[in-house]
Design a protein around this motif. Structure first.
Motif, PDB file in Angstrom:
ATOM      1  N   ILE A  13      -7.958   5.623 -10.334  1.00 42.10           N
ATOM      2  CA  ILE A  13      -8.156   5.267 -11.362  1.00 42.10           C
ATOM      3  C   ILE A  13      -9.166   5.161 -12.041  1.00 42.10           C
ATOM      4  N   GLU A  14     -10.763   5.788 -11.541  1.00 43.88           N
ATOM      5  CA  GLU A  14     -11.963   6.140 -11.430  1.00 43.88           C
ATOM      6  C   GLU A  14     -10.892   7.685 -12.080  1.00 43.88           C
ATOM      7  N   ASP A  15     -10.895   8.654 -10.811  1.00 46.81           N
ATOM      8  CA  ASP A  15     -11.116  10.145 -11.730  1.00 46.81           C
ATOM      9  C   ASP A  15      -9.989  10.380 -11.329  1.00 46.81           C
ATOM     10  N   PRO A  16      -8.806   9.935 -12.748  1.00 44.68           N
ATOM     11  CA  PRO A  16      -7.428  10.890 -12.373  1.00 44.68           C
ATOM     12  C   PRO A  16      -7.278  11.968 -13.063  1.00 44.68           C
ATOM     13  N   PRO A  17      -6.512  12.994 -13.357  1.00 44.88           N
ATOM     14  CA  PRO A  17      -6.134  14.220 -13.709  1.00 44.88           C
ATOM     15  C   PRO A  17      -6.047  13.593 -15.305  1.00 44.88           C
ATOM     16  N   MET A  26       7.890  16.916 -19.059  1.00 46.38           N
ATOM     17  CA  MET A  26       8.398  16.388 -20.181  1.00 46.38           C
ATOM     18  C   MET A  26       7.021  15.695 -21.046  1.00 46.38           C
ATOM     19  N   ALA A  27       6.378  15.465 -20.318  1.00 42.26           N
ATOM     20  CA  ALA A  27       5.654  14.825 -21.067  1.00 42.26           C
ATOM     21  C   ALA A  27       3.940  14.973 -21.447  1.00 42.26           C
ATOM     22  N   LYS A  28       3.868  14.812 -22.422  1.00 42.24           N
ATOM     23  CA  LYS A  28       2.412  15.014 -22.492  1.00 42.24           C
ATOM     24  C   LYS A  28       1.320  14.584 -21.744  1.00 42.24           C
ATOM     25  N   TRP A  29       1.518  12.569 -21.510  1.00 44.32           N
ATOM     26  CA  TRP A  29       1.199  12.496 -20.143  1.00 44.32           C
ATOM     27  C   TRP A  29       1.679  10.953 -20.046  1.00 44.32           C
ATOM     28  N   LYS A  30       1.545  11.358 -17.927  1.00 41.25           N
ATOM     29  CA  LYS A  30       2.297  10.701 -17.032  1.00 41.25           C
ATOM     30  C   LYS A  30       1.760   9.358 -17.140  1.00 41.25           C
ATOM     31  N   VAL A  31       2.402   8.046 -17.228  1.00 39.46           N
ATOM     32  CA  VAL A  31       1.765   6.792 -17.223  1.00 39.46           C
ATOM     33  C   VAL A  31       2.436   6.199 -16.377  1.00 39.46           C
ATOM     34  N   PHE A  32       1.289   5.683 -15.455  1.00 38.35           N
ATOM     35  CA  PHE A  32       2.292   5.089 -13.709  1.00 38.35           C
ATOM     36  C   PHE A  32       1.517   3.263 -14.695  1.00 38.35           C
ATOM     37  N   ILE A  33       2.606   2.214 -14.604  1.00 36.25           N
ATOM     38  CA  ILE A  33       2.413   0.934 -15.518  1.00 36.25           C
ATOM     39  C   ILE A  33       3.180   0.279 -13.737  1.00 36.25           C
ATOM     40  N   ILE A  34       1.961  -0.816 -13.657  1.00 39.25           N
ATOM     41  CA  ILE A  34       2.657  -1.533 -12.592  1.00 39.25           C
ATOM     42  C   ILE A  34       2.202  -2.820 -12.701  1.00 39.25           C
ATOM     43  N   VAL A  53       0.725  -1.272  -0.023  1.00 41.05           N
ATOM     44  CA  VAL A  53       0.303  -0.305   0.225  1.00 41.05           C
ATOM     45  C   VAL A  53       0.657   1.224   0.018  1.00 41.05           C
ATOM     46  N   ASP A  54       2.141   1.494   0.935  1.00 39.69           N
ATOM     47  CA  ASP A  54       2.978   2.903   0.675  1.00 39.69           C
ATOM     48  C   ASP A  54       3.542   2.337  -0.745  1.00 39.69           C
ATOM     49  N   THR A  55       3.179   1.115  -1.839  1.00 32.92           N
ATOM     50  CA  THR A  55       4.157   2.337  -3.049  1.00 32.92           C
ATOM     51  C   THR A  55       3.020   2.580  -3.672  1.00 32.92           C
ATOM     52  N   ILE A  56       1.706   2.195  -3.769  1.00 28.79           N
ATOM     53  CA  ILE A  56       0.851   2.624  -4.292  1.00 28.79           C
ATOM     54  C   ILE A  56       0.892   4.482  -4.100  1.00 28.79           C
ATOM     55  N   ARG A  57       0.688   4.626  -2.741  1.00 29.04           N
ATOM     56  CA  ARG A  57       0.508   5.546  -1.684  1.00 29.04           C
ATOM     57  C   ARG A  57       2.034   6.292  -2.844  1.00 29.04           C
ATOM     58  N   HIS A  58       2.995   6.660  -2.734  1.00 28.41           N
ATOM     59  CA  HIS A  58       4.066   7.172  -3.060  1.00 28.41           C
ATOM     60  C   HIS A  58       3.067   7.341  -4.716  1.00 28.41           C
ATOM     61  N   LEU A  59       2.769   5.712  -5.758  1.00 23.49           N
ATOM     62  CA  LEU A  59       2.746   6.353  -6.966  1.00 23.49           C
ATOM     63  C   LEU A  59       1.634   7.575  -7.158  1.00 23.49           C
ATOM     64  N   THR A  60       0.418   7.621  -6.311  1.00 25.78           N
ATOM     65  CA  THR A  60      -0.404   8.066  -6.326  1.00 25.78           C
ATOM     66  C   THR A  60      -0.254   9.520  -5.938  1.00 25.78           C
ATOM     67  N   ALA A  61       0.248  10.055  -5.162  1.00 28.82           N
ATOM     68  CA  ALA A  61       1.029  10.997  -5.024  1.00 28.82           C
ATOM     69  C   ALA A  61       2.375  11.187  -6.386  1.00 28.82           C
ATOM     70  N   LEU A  62       2.955  10.253  -6.564  1.00 31.13           N
ATOM     71  CA  LEU A  62       2.869  11.428  -7.916  1.00 31.13           C
ATOM     72  C   LEU A  62       2.428  11.387  -9.413  1.00 31.13           C
ATOM     73  N   SER A  63       0.962  11.290  -9.155  1.00 26.05           N
ATOM     74  CA  SER A  63       0.148  10.798 -10.275  1.00 26.05           C
ATOM     75  C   SER A  63      -0.458  12.716 -10.473  1.00 26.05           C
ATOM     76  N   MET A  85      -5.880   3.145  -4.987  1.00 25.23           N
ATOM     77  CA  MET A  85      -5.381   2.849  -5.867  1.00 25.23           C
ATOM     78  C   MET A  85      -7.178   3.742  -6.561  1.00 25.23           C
ATOM     79  N   LEU A  86      -7.958   2.657  -6.561  1.00 20.54           N
ATOM     80  CA  LEU A  86      -9.272   2.862  -6.962  1.00 20.54           C
ATOM     81  C   LEU A  86      -9.936   4.381  -7.043  1.00 20.54           C
ATOM     82  N   LYS A  87      -9.596   5.280  -6.200  1.00 20.63           N
ATOM     83  CA  LYS A  87     -10.149   6.522  -6.731  1.00 20.63           C
ATOM     84  C   LYS A  87      -8.696   7.649  -7.762  1.00 20.63           C
TER      85      LYS A  87
END
Length: 170
Positions: free
Chosen positions: A147-151, A121-129, A105-115, A143-145
């Motif tokens: 995924i359902e409503d990303p920036p 540098m890019a047009k799209w932010k992409v998180f590949i798990i 869960v702490d890894t996912i929280r890290h990724l969601t904070a990055l999101s 992660m659900l929130k």
């Protein structure tokens, strides 16, 4: 490499190209299937194609593999494209890769904070798990929130060899 070099995934690649062509990329995708069929490669090529700086490649809905974005994605050093696997998690936690058995869960929280941060540098932010079937239930729920409503222009790609082992809500 580009989409042209991926063998045996023509239908999947056409679907991905269709998303780009229609400018309607979903906020999350699951790439599932047996190990070794190229799910991670296809995910990285999709991230490259979304962010390729070469205009000719953009017209052909593929990537050039030569521009700055493509090279950084290939090297897994692009700040807006995160390939989260057991090695990534081990680096976050300063642990050995061999000790990683689940995606925590702490890894996912890290990724969601990055999101939530703007792309640099890019047009799209992409998180590949990778190995998304190894997500702890708390991590999947965290992660659900996102995924359902990303920036805007944020994409989550979950790679799984055992889709049935993933939470049904995902």
């Amino acid at each position: 490499m580009s989409f042209k070099k991926i063998q045996g995934q023509e239908k999947a690649i056409e679907t991905l190209k269709g998303f780009i062509k229609s400018q309607r990329v979903p906020p999350a995708l699951i790439f599932s299937g047996p190990a070794g069929i190229g799910k991670a490669t296809c995910a990285l090529e999709f991230a490259k194609t979304l962010n390729c700086l070469d205009e000719d490649s953009n017209k052909n809905i593929d990537n050039c593999s030569l521009c700055q974005n493509c090279k950084h994605i290939d090297a897994k050093t692009h700040p807006d494209i995160v390939f989260a696997d057991f090695e990534y998690q081990a680096n976050l936690r300063d642990e050995e890769v061999e000790k990683q058995q689940t995606i925590r869960v702490d890894t996912i929280r890290h990724l969601t904070a990055l999101s939530q941060q703007k792309a640099t540098m890019a047009k799209w932010k992409v998180f590949i798990i990778d190995k998304a079937e190894k997500l702890q239930a708390e991590g999947a729920n965290a992660m659900l929130k996102f995924i359902e409503d990303p920036p805007a222009n944020t994409l989550w790609i979950l790679i799984s060899s055992k889709r049935e082992a993933m939470l049904s809500t995902i």
